[in-house]
Design a protein around this motif. Structure first.
Motif, PDB file in Angstrom:
ATOM      1  N   ILE A 200     -18.499   0.048  11.446  1.00  0.00           N
ATOM      2  CA  ILE A 200     -18.229  -0.692  10.203  1.00  0.00           C
ATOM      3  C   ILE A 200     -16.719  -0.719   9.959  1.00  0.00           C
ATOM      4  O   ILE A 200     -16.099   0.330   9.753  1.00  0.00           O
ATOM      5  CB  ILE A 200     -18.975  -0.024   9.024  1.00  0.00           C
ATOM      6  N   TRP A 201     -16.141  -1.906  10.039  1.00  0.00           N
ATOM      7  CA  TRP A 201     -14.712  -2.066   9.786  1.00  0.00           C
ATOM      8  C   TRP A 201     -14.548  -2.582   8.354  1.00  0.00           C
ATOM      9  O   TRP A 201     -15.135  -3.608   7.996  1.00  0.00           O
ATOM     10  CB  TRP A 201     -14.099  -3.087  10.747  1.00  0.00           C
ATOM     11  N   LEU A 202     -13.782  -1.863   7.564  1.00  0.00           N
ATOM     12  CA  LEU A 202     -13.559  -2.279   6.180  1.00  0.00           C
ATOM     13  C   LEU A 202     -12.222  -2.988   6.093  1.00  0.00           C
ATOM     14  O   LEU A 202     -11.168  -2.383   6.354  1.00  0.00           O
ATOM     15  CB  LEU A 202     -13.581  -1.058   5.258  1.00  0.00           C
ATOM     16  N   GLU A 203     -12.267  -4.288   5.777  1.00  0.00           N
ATOM     17  CA  GLU A 203     -11.024  -5.071   5.710  1.00  0.00           C
ATOM     18  C   GLU A 203     -10.473  -5.030   4.292  1.00  0.00           C
ATOM     19  O   GLU A 203     -11.156  -5.427   3.345  1.00  0.00           O
ATOM     20  CB  GLU A 203     -11.288  -6.533   6.101  1.00  0.00           C
ATOM     21  N   VAL A 204      -9.265  -4.535   4.171  1.00  0.00           N
ATOM     22  CA  VAL A 204      -8.643  -4.484   2.844  1.00  0.00           C
ATOM     23  C   VAL A 204      -7.322  -5.233   2.897  1.00  0.00           C
ATOM     24  O   VAL A 204      -6.672  -5.269   3.933  1.00  0.00           O
ATOM     25  CB  VAL A 204      -8.404  -3.028   2.365  1.00  0.00           C
ATOM     26  N   THR A 205      -6.952  -5.875   1.783  1.00  0.00           N
ATOM     27  CA  THR A 205      -5.682  -6.607   1.774  1.00  0.00           C
ATOM     28  C   THR A 205      -4.670  -5.823   0.947  1.00  0.00           C
ATOM     29  O   THR A 205      -5.043  -4.898   0.211  1.00  0.00           O
ATOM     30  CB  THR A 205      -5.838  -8.002   1.137  1.00  0.00           C
ATOM     31  N   GLU A 206      -3.423  -6.222   1.056  1.00  0.00           N
ATOM     32  CA  GLU A 206      -2.375  -5.508   0.310  1.00  0.00           C
ATOM     33  C   GLU A 206      -2.581  -5.601  -1.194  1.00  0.00           C
ATOM     34  O   GLU A 206      -2.082  -4.776  -1.940  1.00  0.00           O
ATOM     35  CB  GLU A 206      -1.001  -6.059   0.682  1.00  0.00           C
ATOM     36  N   ARG A 207      -3.336  -6.614  -1.621  1.00  0.00           N
ATOM     37  CA  ARG A 207      -3.609  -6.738  -3.061  1.00  0.00           C
ATOM     38  C   ARG A 207      -4.380  -5.526  -3.576  1.00  0.00           C
ATOM     39  O   ARG A 207      -4.339  -5.202  -4.754  1.00  0.00           O
ATOM     40  CB  ARG A 207      -4.439  -8.004  -3.312  1.00  0.00           C
ATOM     41  N   SER A 208      -5.116  -4.836  -2.661  1.00  0.00           N
ATOM     42  CA  SER A 208      -5.900  -3.667  -3.082  1.00  0.00           C
ATOM     43  C   SER A 208      -5.015  -2.474  -3.386  1.00  0.00           C
ATOM     44  O   SER A 208      -5.497  -1.459  -3.863  1.00  0.00           O
ATOM     45  CB  SER A 208      -6.863  -3.238  -1.976  1.00  0.00           C
ATOM     46  N   PHE A 209      -3.714  -2.574  -3.042  1.00  0.00           N
ATOM     47  CA  PHE A 209      -2.862  -1.400  -3.170  1.00  0.00           C
ATOM     48  C   PHE A 209      -2.052  -1.386  -4.454  1.00  0.00           C
ATOM     49  O   PHE A 209      -1.065  -0.677  -4.566  1.00  0.00           O
ATOM     50  CB  PHE A 209      -1.910  -1.295  -1.966  1.00  0.00           C
ATOM     51  N   MET A 210      -2.468  -2.225  -5.429  1.00  0.00           N
ATOM     52  CA  MET A 210      -1.759  -2.231  -6.713  1.00  0.00           C
ATOM     53  C   MET A 210      -1.752  -0.808  -7.266  1.00  0.00           C
ATOM     54  O   MET A 210      -0.745  -0.317  -7.732  1.00  0.00           O
ATOM     55  CB  MET A 210      -2.483  -3.123  -7.724  1.00  0.00           C
ATOM     56  N   ASP A 211      -2.955  -0.179  -7.201  1.00  0.00           N
ATOM     57  CA  ASP A 211      -3.036   1.208  -7.625  1.00  0.00           C
ATOM     58  C   ASP A 211      -3.081   2.029  -6.344  1.00  0.00           C
ATOM     59  O   ASP A 211      -4.136   2.370  -5.823  1.00  0.00           O
ATOM     60  CB  ASP A 211      -4.319   1.396  -8.457  1.00  0.00           C
ATOM     61  N   ILE A 212      -1.903   2.330  -5.834  1.00  0.00           N
ATOM     62  CA  ILE A 212      -1.796   2.872  -4.480  1.00  0.00           C
ATOM     63  C   ILE A 212      -2.457   4.250  -4.347  1.00  0.00           C
ATOM     64  O   ILE A 212      -3.071   4.554  -3.327  1.00  0.00           O
ATOM     65  CB  ILE A 212      -0.306   2.881  -4.011  1.00  0.00           C
ATOM     66  N   GLU A 213      -2.388   5.068  -5.432  1.00  0.00           N
ATOM     67  CA  GLU A 213      -2.962   6.418  -5.319  1.00  0.00           C
ATOM     68  C   GLU A 213      -4.481   6.358  -5.180  1.00  0.00           C
ATOM     69  O   GLU A 213      -5.074   7.035  -4.349  1.00  0.00           O
ATOM     70  CB  GLU A 213      -2.555   7.293  -6.521  1.00  0.00           C
ATOM     71  N   SER A 214      -5.140   5.517  -6.023  1.00  0.00           N
ATOM     72  CA  SER A 214      -6.607   5.420  -5.916  1.00  0.00           C
ATOM     73  C   SER A 214      -6.981   4.814  -4.566  1.00  0.00           C
ATOM     74  O   SER A 214      -7.961   5.236  -3.943  1.00  0.00           O
ATOM     75  CB  SER A 214      -7.215   4.539  -6.995  1.00  0.00           C
ATOM     76  N   ALA A 215      -6.196   3.832  -4.109  1.00  0.00           N
ATOM     77  CA  ALA A 215      -6.510   3.205  -2.827  1.00  0.00           C
ATOM     78  C   ALA A 215      -6.419   4.241  -1.712  1.00  0.00           C
ATOM     79  O   ALA A 215      -7.291   4.318  -0.843  1.00  0.00           O
ATOM     80  CB  ALA A 215      -5.550   2.053  -2.555  1.00  0.00           C
ATOM     81  N   ARG A 216      -5.379   5.078  -1.770  1.00  0.00           N
ATOM     82  CA  ARG A 216      -5.206   6.080  -0.712  1.00  0.00           C
ATOM     83  C   ARG A 216      -6.395   7.048  -0.699  1.00  0.00           C
ATOM     84  O   ARG A 216      -6.938   7.365   0.352  1.00  0.00           O
ATOM     85  CB  ARG A 216      -3.896   6.840  -0.941  1.00  0.00           C
ATOM     86  N   THR A 217      -6.822   7.491  -1.909  1.00  0.00           N
ATOM     87  CA  THR A 217      -7.945   8.437  -1.980  1.00  0.00           C
ATOM     88  C   THR A 217      -9.202   7.819  -1.383  1.00  0.00           C
ATOM     89  O   THR A 217      -9.882   8.425  -0.553  1.00  0.00           O
ATOM     90  CB  THR A 217      -8.224   8.803  -3.467  1.00  0.00           C
ATOM     91  N   MET A 218      -9.499   6.547  -1.779  1.00  0.00           N
ATOM     92  CA  MET A 218     -10.734   5.915  -1.304  1.00  0.00           C
ATOM     93  C   MET A 218     -10.674   5.703   0.207  1.00  0.00           C
ATOM     94  O   MET A 218     -11.627   5.993   0.928  1.00  0.00           O
ATOM     95  CB  MET A 218     -10.942   4.583  -2.033  1.00  0.00           C
ATOM     96  N   LEU A 219      -9.527   5.192   0.690  1.00  0.00           N
ATOM     97  CA  LEU A 219      -9.436   4.886   2.124  1.00  0.00           C
ATOM     98  C   LEU A 219      -9.505   6.170   2.952  1.00  0.00           C
ATOM     99  O   LEU A 219     -10.105   6.196   4.027  1.00  0.00           O
ATOM    100  CB  LEU A 219      -8.153   4.108   2.436  1.00  0.00           C
ATOM    101  N   GLN A 220      -8.921   7.243   2.425  1.00  0.00           N
ATOM    102  CA  GLN A 220      -8.992   8.516   3.157  1.00  0.00           C
ATOM    103  C   GLN A 220     -10.439   8.997   3.234  1.00  0.00           C
ATOM    104  O   GLN A 220     -10.908   9.432   4.289  1.00  0.00           O
ATOM    105  CB  GLN A 220      -8.093   9.566   2.473  1.00  0.00           C
ATOM    106  N   GLN A 221     -11.159   8.875   2.100  1.00  0.00           N
ATOM    107  CA  GLN A 221     -12.571   9.295   2.101  1.00  0.00           C
ATOM    108  C   GLN A 221     -13.372   8.462   3.105  1.00  0.00           C
ATOM    109  O   GLN A 221     -14.183   8.975   3.860  1.00  0.00           O
ATOM    110  CB  GLN A 221     -13.197   9.086   0.727  1.00  0.00           C
ATOM    111  N   ALA A 222     -13.117   7.147   3.095  1.00  0.00           N
ATOM    112  CA  ALA A 222     -13.846   6.247   4.004  1.00  0.00           C
ATOM    113  C   ALA A 222     -13.525   6.618   5.449  1.00  0.00           C
ATOM    114  O   ALA A 222     -14.412   6.693   6.312  1.00  0.00           O
ATOM    115  CB  ALA A 222     -13.464   4.795   3.715  1.00  0.00           C
ATOM    116  N   HIS A 223     -12.251   6.866   5.706  1.00  0.00           N
ATOM    117  CA  HIS A 223     -11.808   7.213   7.060  1.00  0.00           C
ATOM    118  C   HIS A 223     -12.453   8.525   7.498  1.00  0.00           C
ATOM    119  O   HIS A 223     -12.936   8.656   8.630  1.00  0.00           O
ATOM    120  CB  HIS A 223     -10.280   7.331   7.044  1.00  0.00           C
ATOM    121  N   ASP A 224     -12.490   9.516   6.586  1.00  0.00           N
ATOM    122  CA  ASP A 224     -13.091  10.803   6.920  1.00  0.00           C
ATOM    123  C   ASP A 224     -14.573  10.653   7.253  1.00  0.00           C
ATOM    124  O   ASP A 224     -15.120  11.401   8.049  1.00  0.00           O
ATOM    125  CB  ASP A 224     -12.935  11.793   5.748  1.00  0.00           C
ATOM    126  N   ARG A 225     -15.224   9.668   6.612  1.00  0.00           N
ATOM    127  CA  ARG A 225     -16.652   9.454   6.916  1.00  0.00           C
ATOM    128  C   ARG A 225     -16.839   8.697   8.223  1.00  0.00           C
ATOM    129  O   ARG A 225     -17.957   8.444   8.651  1.00  0.00           O
ATOM    130  CB  ARG A 225     -17.330   8.664   5.804  1.00  0.00           C
TER     131      ARG A 225
END
Ligand SMILES: Nc1nc2c(ncn2[C@@H]2O[C@@H]3COP(=O)(O)O[C@H]4[C@@H](O)[C@H](n5cnc6c(=O)[nH]c(N)nc65)O[C@@H]4COP(=O)(O)O[C@H]3[C@H]2O)c(=O)[nH]1
Length: 483
Positions: free
Chosen positions: A338-363
């Motif tokens: 499963i590849w999750l495609e995210v755009t730079e627009r998702s990084f407005m709130d960079i801290e929340s984006a980092r937390t979510m993407l890290q969790q997704a990556h860890d899974r």
């Protein structure tokens, strides 16, 4: 349809005016690297926008695609936004973007250029004619107009005159008139010409029904109803390894087919869904459908992947992780498929984006950056987020082999991707020249109309069956379904 055209127009103007404000506030030294980088990043991340030019005395001194002087052809101012800050004009794209006709939004020294073709993408119904005109009836864009000039005549009268032989609908906004016309007699004409008596007798009931229907059928309500009744479907565009010829995965793309068989493009209904807080149900529908349709194929083929577009809030809230578990993972799909495609627009709130993407990556999910732009901030994001894949936007692929100034940008993007050890996927590959260039640069994963357009699941099965090395995929999937 007339309402949809106006909605697209209004959303586009709103979005692009905000971008022009952002550029003015940034107050960067004109035409320096940082300035051009910001214009490029904003252009790449805005599907409607083709180019931003910095203009002094009618001459563009630089644009999103770099430095270089060019003159604008004759431009006609056709209106202004209600705050008076932005004016609209009929203009032309720069030579490096193909030079076609464009709608320009002008604010101070900035000119944002939108190709007129963008507005044409609203419909895919061949007999439908549509037109957008200024509030005084001057046509700006017409789609599918017939040799009898019916659409132009109707626009000039602002829809006040009924053109014989057509059904017509007109919507007026303070800036625009939008018109949709369909040949032949329809329900309204039938009532008007043959059954005047019936119309008068039933008038009250008719108007009441029409009122309820109109309230229910604003584009927003129609989208809500379409999501509820699962009228939206998913098409799959193959991703090919051009070295082996194998199909290695597919991108899931939403499609909306209305009850009158009109197809509406996602870049129209997705902004509408975003503006109306309908993205979460849309993502849920996407994941449910993909799990049902592609689950067995993915389960039987561990090497195949599915790419899913997430929208900004999916990334900032992390809600989507639970939905993935309950749909694709339950269907037996492995996280790395499963590849999750995210755009730079998702990084407005960079801290929340980092937390979510890290969790997704860890899974075990694969994180792909979509519609990648080459601004300074992009690089910053890439280094600080758990990213595996870079999807190179089609706007960088299109200029390859054309000699356009922008054709050199792709080289640097590929180099950047390689230096960061990312898997590169080139989107929007349409010609063999582009494919050869990408192969020479070592980009083997490609997606585009040269190979296949997005297709329904049944056709994807056929497509997989026809590819020499991938025949086993379809066969294995059928076995899996039979079990
Ligand atoms: N000119 C050209 N175009 C090509 C070619 N190959 C692919 N494309 C188009 O490029 C778009 C690629 O998707 P995207 O960049 O993720 O851009 C997508 C994505 O941002 C959004 N979208 C589509 N489905 C979803 C979804 O399920 N969820 C979310 N959040 N966004 C979606 O809508 C955008 C547009 O989707 P589509 O209209 O399906 O347009 C698709 C695809 O049909 C080519 O060779 N030439």
């Amino acid at each position: 349809m007339a309402q949809l055209l106006i909605t697209r127009e209004e959303l586009t103007v709103e979005q692009i005016s905000a971008i022009l404000n952002q550029l003015s506030w940034a107050n960067l030294p004109p035409c320096g690297n940082e300035h051009i980088g910001l214009m490029r990043q904003l252009t790449v991340n805005t599907p409607a926008l083709d180019e931003i030019a910095y203009v002094t005395d009618g001459l563009a001194t630089c644009s999103s695609w770099g430095e270089g002087l060019y003159e604008f052809g004759e431009e006609a101012v056709i209106g202004r936004t209600s705050d008076g800050q932005t004016s609209f004009m009929l203009s032309y794209m720069s030579p490096s973007s193909g030079g076609g006709r464009a709608l320009a939004l002008s604010q101070g020294p900035y000119r944002a250029l939108i190709s007129l073709k963008y507005f044409v993408d609203v419909i895919a119904e061949p007999k439908m004619q549509m037109g957008l005109a200024t509030h005084d009836g001057r046509p700006v864009i017409t789609i599918g107009s017939s040799p009898d000039g019916a659409l132009e005549k109707a626009l000039l009268t602002k829809g006040a005159v009924q053109i014989p032989g057509y059904q017509q609908a007109v919507v007026n906004s303070p800036q625009w008139i939008s018109m949709a016309m369909y040949p032949g007699g329809g329900f309204f004409q039938y009532l008007r010409t043959e059954h005047d008596g019936l119309l008068i007798a039933g008038g009250l009931v008719f108007l009441l029904t029409l009122g309820i229907w109109m309230r229910r059928s604003s584009p927003r309500d129609e989208l809500r109803a379409a999501i509820r009744s699962e009228e939206l479907s998913v098409h799959y565009q193959p991703i090919i390894n051009q070295r082996s010829g194998e199909c290695v995965g597919a991108e899931a793309l939403l499609r909306w087919r209305q009850s009158d068989n009109t197809w509406i493009q996602p870049d129209l209904f997705i902004p509408m869904a975003e503006a109306n807080r309908l993205m979460a149900p849309l993502t849920d529908l996407l994941l449910r459908t993909v799990a049902n349709e592609m689950g067995p194929l993915l389960k039987a083929n561990p090497e195949l992947h599915i790419s899913l577009n997430l929208y900004a809030e999916d990334v900032s809230t992390g809600r989507v992780l639970g939905v993935l578990e309950n749909t694709l993972i339950v269907a037996g799909v492995r996280p790395r498929q499963i590849w999750l495609e995210v755009t730079e627009r998702s990084f407005m709130d960079i801290e929340s984006a980092r937390t979510m993407l890290q969790q997704a990556h860890d899974r075990g999910y694969i994180i792909a950056i979509d519609d990648f732009g080459s601004g300074y901030s992009s690089l910053q994001y890439l280094q600080s987020l758990p990213v595996d894949v870079l999807k190179v936007d089609k706007s960088f692929i299109a200029p390859i082999g054309t000699g356009a100034v922008s054709s050199h940008v792709i080289y640097h993007i590929i180099e950047m991707g390689k230096s960061l050890n990312l898997v590169l996927v080139a989107e929007g590959v349409e010609t063999q020249t582009q494919a050869n260039y990408l192969a020479d640069q070592g980009v083997s994963l490609v997606q585009g109309w040269l190979y296949a357009k997005a297709m329904p699941i049944r056709e994807l099965h056929e497509f997989l069956g026809q590819r020499p090395s991938a025949g086993r995929l379809a066969a294995a999937a059928s076995r899996a379904e039979a079990v």
